[in-house]
Design a protein around this motif. Structure first.
Motif, short mmCIF file in Angstrom:
data_model
loop_
_atom_site.label_atom_id
_atom_site.label_comp_id
_atom_site.label_asym_id
_atom_site.label_seq_id
_atom_site.Cartn_x
_atom_site.Cartn_y
_atom_site.Cartn_z
N ALA A 1 -14.61 7.22 -1.25
CA ALA A 1 -14.59 6.27 -2.42
C ALA A 1 -16.01 5.95 -2.65
CB ALA A 1 -14.01 5.08 -1.75
N LYS A 2 -17.00 5.86 -1.47
CA LYS A 2 -18.41 5.71 -1.64
C LYS A 2 -19.30 6.84 -2.56
CE LYS A 2 -22.78 4.56 0.79
NZ LYS A 2 -23.61 4.37 1.85
N ILE A 3 -18.96 8.06 -1.82
CA ILE A 3 -19.52 9.21 -2.50
C ILE A 3 -19.07 9.47 -4.11
CG2 ILE A 3 -19.80 11.71 -2.56
CD1 ILE A 3 -19.54 11.62 0.39
N ASP A 4 -17.82 9.16 -4.28
CA ASP A 4 -17.31 9.29 -5.62
C ASP A 4 -17.95 8.39 -6.42
OD1 ASP A 4 -15.80 11.69 -4.98
OD2 ASP A 4 -14.03 10.24 -4.94
N SER A 5 -18.18 7.08 -6.06
CA SER A 5 -18.66 5.92 -6.73
C SER A 5 -19.97 6.37 -7.25
CB SER A 5 -18.58 4.75 -6.38
OG SER A 5 -17.49 4.25 -6.01
N GLN A 6 -21.06 6.72 -6.14
CA GLN A 6 -22.34 7.27 -6.43
C GLN A 6 -22.40 8.34 -7.34
OE1 GLN A 6 -23.42 7.73 -2.13
NE2 GLN A 6 -24.49 5.94 -2.24
N LEU A 7 -21.52 9.30 -7.29
CA LEU A 7 -22.00 10.59 -8.23
C LEU A 7 -21.47 10.01 -9.47
CD1 LEU A 7 -21.92 13.68 -8.69
CD2 LEU A 7 -19.51 13.81 -7.82
N ARG A 8 -20.33 9.27 -9.49
CA ARG A 8 -19.99 8.88 -11.16
C ARG A 8 -20.89 7.97 -11.78
NH1 ARG A 8 -13.45 7.54 -11.29
NH2 ARG A 8 -12.59 9.63 -10.17
N TYR A 9 -21.60 7.17 -10.91
CA TYR A 9 -22.80 6.33 -11.53
C TYR A 9 -23.91 7.16 -12.09
CZ TYR A 9 -25.80 2.60 -12.05
OH TYR A 9 -26.80 1.49 -12.65
N ILE A 10 -24.23 8.18 -11.31
CA ILE A 10 -25.30 9.03 -11.77
C ILE A 10 -24.70 9.93 -13.03
CG2 ILE A 10 -26.52 11.03 -11.22
CD1 ILE A 10 -27.47 8.37 -9.74
N LEU A 11 -23.62 10.25 -13.01
CA LEU A 11 -23.04 11.04 -14.18
C LEU A 11 -22.94 10.21 -15.37
CD1 LEU A 11 -20.21 13.12 -12.54
CD2 LEU A 11 -22.33 13.95 -13.25
N ARG A 12 -22.69 8.94 -15.11
CA ARG A 12 -22.36 7.78 -16.23
C ARG A 12 -24.02 7.76 -16.97
NH1 ARG A 12 -20.97 1.73 -15.70
NH2 ARG A 12 -18.91 2.40 -14.93
N GLN B 1 -20.78 18.63 -3.54
CA GLN B 1 -20.59 19.32 -2.21
C GLN B 1 -20.10 18.35 -1.00
OE1 GLN B 1 -23.79 21.25 -0.09
NE2 GLN B 1 -22.39 22.98 0.48
N ALA B 2 -21.17 17.29 -0.94
CA ALA B 2 -20.63 16.18 -0.09
C ALA B 2 -19.19 15.68 -0.01
CB ALA B 2 -21.63 15.22 0.28
N ALA B 3 -18.75 15.49 -1.45
CA ALA B 3 -17.46 14.83 -1.78
C ALA B 3 -16.51 15.69 -1.32
CB ALA B 3 -17.31 14.51 -3.35
N ARG B 4 -16.84 16.93 -1.36
CA ARG B 4 -15.74 17.85 -0.88
C ARG B 4 -15.68 18.17 0.58
NH1 ARG B 4 -18.01 21.03 -5.19
NH2 ARG B 4 -19.08 22.48 -3.58
N LYS B 5 -16.90 18.29 1.22
CA LYS B 5 -16.91 18.37 2.51
C LYS B 5 -16.81 17.33 3.36
CE LYS B 5 -18.86 22.55 2.66
NZ LYS B 5 -18.14 23.93 3.13
N SER B 6 -16.92 16.12 2.97
CA SER B 6 -16.51 14.88 3.60
C SER B 6 -14.88 14.71 3.99
CB SER B 6 -17.12 13.59 2.83
OG SER B 6 -16.26 13.32 1.91
N SER B 7 -14.03 15.33 2.95
CA SER B 7 -12.52 15.33 3.44
C SER B 7 -12.42 16.00 4.29
CB SER B 7 -11.91 15.60 2.10
OG SER B 7 -12.18 14.65 0.85
N ALA B 8 -13.02 16.99 4.70
CA ALA B 8 -12.78 17.93 5.92
C ALA B 8 -13.51 17.63 7.09
CB ALA B 8 -12.76 19.32 5.48
N ALA B 9 -14.21 16.59 6.98
CA ALA B 9 -14.98 16.23 8.33
C ALA B 9 -14.21 16.11 9.53
CB ALA B 9 -15.87 15.06 8.18
N LYS B 10 -14.81 16.75 10.77
CA LYS B 10 -13.93 16.93 11.95
C LYS B 10 -14.24 15.57 12.91
CE LYS B 10 -13.77 22.03 11.92
NZ LYS B 10 -14.19 23.23 12.80
N ASP B 11 -15.31 15.05 12.51
CA ASP B 11 -15.45 13.67 13.41
C ASP B 11 -16.57 12.92 12.62
OD1 ASP B 11 -18.35 14.86 13.59
OD2 ASP B 11 -17.58 15.95 15.52
N LEU B 12 -16.61 11.58 13.17
CA LEU B 12 -17.42 10.48 12.35
C LEU B 12 -18.81 11.08 12.25
CD1 LEU B 12 -16.41 7.26 14.07
CD2 LEU B 12 -15.65 8.04 11.81
N ASN B 13 -19.33 11.63 13.30
CA ASN B 13 -20.91 12.16 13.02
C ASN B 13 -21.14 13.01 11.77
OD1 ASN B 13 -21.83 10.76 15.18
ND2 ASN B 13 -21.42 12.25 16.62
N GLU B 14 -20.07 14.19 11.64
CA GLU B 14 -20.30 15.07 10.56
C GLU B 14 -20.00 14.19 9.30
OE1 GLU B 14 -17.82 18.94 8.57
OE2 GLU B 14 -17.31 18.19 10.71
#
Length: 531
Positions: free
Chosen positions: A307-318, A337-350
C-alpha cells in the motif's frame, strides 16, 4: 439490560458487557429522558433487585399492585410489535428483559408472578407478557449464554438480521456491513461509520502558556496574559508543543471526558500521551495471539508495504502526468520493481529492503520535482535532527501523524506496543509506526510539496537554524499545524468500501479494519490508494 442486548444481538452484548464499549447516541438519550419522566406512582419505581441464585441484578422501571398481585412494568421509547391481526406483542428483547425482572421479583416476594407489562411510548400501547415456565427457562438459558460469552476472548459473529444493525448505537464500532461486504461480496453497503470527527484537536504551541480548567471550558493563557476559552465538549484531543503547562485540574477533567493529552517537544518530537488506557483486555488478547504468529505478521506487513509503495509510485506518476518523465524513469522503474518484489518477500528484512529502495527513489523524485524551489527543495530524507527546511516540515508533520495514529489505536482499544512490521527498537510504538505508513503520502508528503510549490513558507520567519540543524520556528509550527489539520478534513471515497469520509476518520477506520484481519474477516485493511 444486558439480557436485553443479548437477545437483540450477541455481538452487541459482547461489545457492551464484556469489552465495555458504550456509545450514547440520540436514541439512548431519548430512552434516558423517557425514564426520567416516568410518573411517581404510589407503588415502587426504579426498584433495584439482585439475586445471587440467578446471578443477575436489575432496576425495574415500575412495580405496581394490580388485583392483589405485583406487576413489573418496563418502559420503552419505541413502537410496540403489532401482529397482522392488530394484537400488541412485546419485542423478543423486551420480553426477556421484563421476564428477568419478574424472576427477581418472584425471589424477592417469595411468590409466583404470572404477568408483566411493557409500555411503548411512541404509540402509547402496552403489551402483556405471560410469565410461564417456558419464558422462565429462556431467562435461565440467556443467563448461561451470557456467562459463556463473558469467559471468551472471541467476539460473536454479527447479527444475521441486517435490520437490527441500522438501529444499533455500536454499529460504528462493530462495522457489520463491512464484514458483510467480505462475506457476501455486496457492492453497496449502508454506511454506519461517521464521515468526520465530532470534536477538534486543540494545539497549544506558544511557549510559556498555561492550560487551566474553568468550569466546562479550558482556559489557555500565554505569558502576556492573553486568554482563550475553549469548551471542553468541543475538544477531541489536545496537543501540547514545547514548554506549556497543564494544571492537575485540567488533566483530571480531560481524563474524565476521555480527552487524551499528547506532549511534543518544540521541535515536534513526540514525547508521550496522558489518557485513560484502561479496558480492552479481550481485544488485546486477540491482538497478542495474532502478533506472535510470524507468518501472519509477514502477511500483514506485505499488505502494508504494498500500500505504501503503491501510494508513493502513484503520487510521482500523478505529479509527472503532464511533464516529461524521462528524467525520473529510472526511479519509477525501481518503484515498480519494488512493488512487484515486495509481494513475494520471504521475510521482514527482505520486505524492508524493497521498501528502502522505494523510499530512496521516491525522495529522489521529489527532489527533482522541487529543484526550482531553492533552499526549500527536498534534497533526500534526513532527520534526527533535520538539516534543511523541507525535512524540518516533514519531520514535524510526521510527528503529528504519529500522534493521530496512536490516538486512533487507543480509541479502538488495541495495544500500540504490539506491531507486525516495525520492531520495538526505540520508545516509539511499533503499531503506530505501522499505521503511519498508510498515510505518509496523503497526509504529509502531499501537504508539504503543495505548500512548497505555493511558496507558503518564509525562510527567515518560519525556520530556526543551528549549525547544520534546522527546526520550525513558532510561526512555522503554527503554519504547519493549520496545513495539516486542514488536510485531515479533506474527504475522499474509499475505493473498496465505497463511502466517503475525512482523512481524520480514515485513520480510525483503518485500525478497526486491521482488527478484523485477525477476527476472521480479512481483506479490507490497507486497501485504500491515492488516485
Amino acid at each position: 439490560m444486558a439480557l436485553h442486548a443479548l437477545e437483540y444481538c450477541e455481538r452487541l452484548f459482547y461489545l457492551e458487557e464484556v469489552e465495555g464499549i458504550r456509545i450514547a447516541d440520540q436514541a439512548v438519550y431519548d430512552g434516558r429522558r423517557l425514564h426520567e419522566e416516568i410518573p411517581e406512582y404510589v407503588e415502587m419505581t426504579s426498584f433495584t433487585l439482585q439475586s445471587d441464585v440467578l446471578g443477575i441484578q436489575g432496576k425495574v422501571d415500575v412495580v405496581r399492585s394490580m388485583g392483589g398481585e405485583w406487576i413489573p412494568f418496563e418502559y420503552k421509547k419505541g413502537r410496540a410489535n403489532l401482529t397482522r391481526d392488530g394484537k400488541v406483542r412485546p419485542w423478543p428483547s423486551d420480553e426477556i428483559q421484563v421476564a428477568a425482572y419478574t424472576l427477581l421479583l418472584e425471589e424477592h416476594f417469595d411468590r409466583k408472578i404470572s404477568e408483566a407489562k411493557v409500555y411503548y411510548a411512541q404509540d402509547h400501547r402496552t403489551a402483556n407478557v405471560t410469565i410461564n415456565d417456558a419464558l422462565r427457562n429462556r431467562v435461565h438459558a440467556a443467563v448461561n449464554r451470557a456467562t459463556d460469552l463473558r469467559s471468551s476472548a472471541l467476539r460473536p459473529p454479527i447479527a444475521t438480521n441486517e435490520r437490527l444493525c441500522s438501529r444499533c448505537s455500536l454499529a460504528p464500532v462493530c462495522l457489520p456491513e463491512e464484514e458483510r461486504l467480505i462475506q457476501s461480496g455486496k457492492k453497496e453497503i449502508p454506511r454506519y461509520f461517521p464521515p468526520d470527527r465530532e470534536g477538534d484537536v486543540l494545539h497549544v504551541s506558544t511557549h510559556g502558556s498555561t492550560i487551566r480548567r474553568s468550569g466546562d471550558s479550558l482556559l489557555i493563557e500565554n505569558r502576556d496574559g492573553d486568554k482563550t476559552n475553549v469548551a471542553i465538549h468541543s475538544i477531541q484531543s489536545i496537543a501540547v508543543h514545547g514548554h506549556v503547562q497543564v494544571t492537575t485540574q485540567a488533566i483530571h477533567r480531560c481524563l474524565s471526558e476521555g480527552i487524551p493529552i499528547h506532549y511534543l517537544t518544540g521541535g515536534g518530537t513526540y514525547l508521550g500521551t496522558v489518557g485513560n488506557l484502561a479496558g480492552g483486555v479481550q481485544r488485546r488478547l486477540r491482538q497478542y495471539s495474532a502478533m506472535v504468529n510470524g507468518d501472519f505478521c509477514l502477511h500483514l506487513a506485505k499488505i502494508l508495504a504494498k500500500a505504501k509503495i503503491d501510494s508513493q509510485l502513484r503520487y510521482i506518476l500523478r505529479l509527472t502526468r503532464e511533464k516529461d518523465r524521462d528524467a525520473l524513469q529510472d526511479q519509477i522503474d525501481q518503484m515498480r520493481q519494488a512493488a512487484r518484489k515486495s509481494s513475494a518477500a520471504k521475510d521482514l528484512n527482505e520486505l524492508r529492503g524493497w521498501e528502502g529502495v522505494t523510499g530512496k527513489a521516491y525522495f529522489s523524485s521529489l527532489g527533482h520535482l522541487t529543484r526550482n524551489d531553492g533552499v526549500l527543495s527536498i534534497n533526500g530524507r534526513n532527520r534526527r535532527p533535520p538539516r534543511d527546511p523541507a525535512n524540518a516540515i516533514l519531520s514535524f508533520l510526521y510527528s503529528l501523524l504519529y500522534k493521530d495514529c496512536l490516538q486512533a489505536i487507543i480509541v479502538v482499544g488495541l495495544d500500540p506496543c504490539l506491531g507486525f512490521y516495525h520492531q520495538p527498537r526505540s520508545s516509539a510504538y511499533p503499531l503506530a509506526l505501522d499505521l503511519m505508513e498508510l498515510f505518509r503520502v496523503s497526509l504529509v508528503d502531499m501537504v508539504v510539496l503543495g505548500s512548497l510549490h505555493r511558496q507558503q513558507w518564509d525562510i527567515t520567519a518560519d525556520f530556526e537554524f543551528a549549525g547544520k540543524q534546522c527546526w520550525l520556528s513558532s510561526s512555522g509550527r503554527k503554519k504547519a499545524i493549520v496545513l495539516y489539520e486542514r488536510r485531515k478534513q479533506d474527504t475522499w471515497k474509499h475505493p473498496v468500501i465505497g463511502y466517503s469520509l475525512s482523512y481524520d476518520r480514515a485513520i480510525e477506520l483503518e485500525v478497526r479494519l486491521l482488527e478484523k484481519e485477525w477476527a476472521g474477516v480479512a481483506g479490507l485493511f490497507a486497501q485504500s490508494r491515492i488516485r
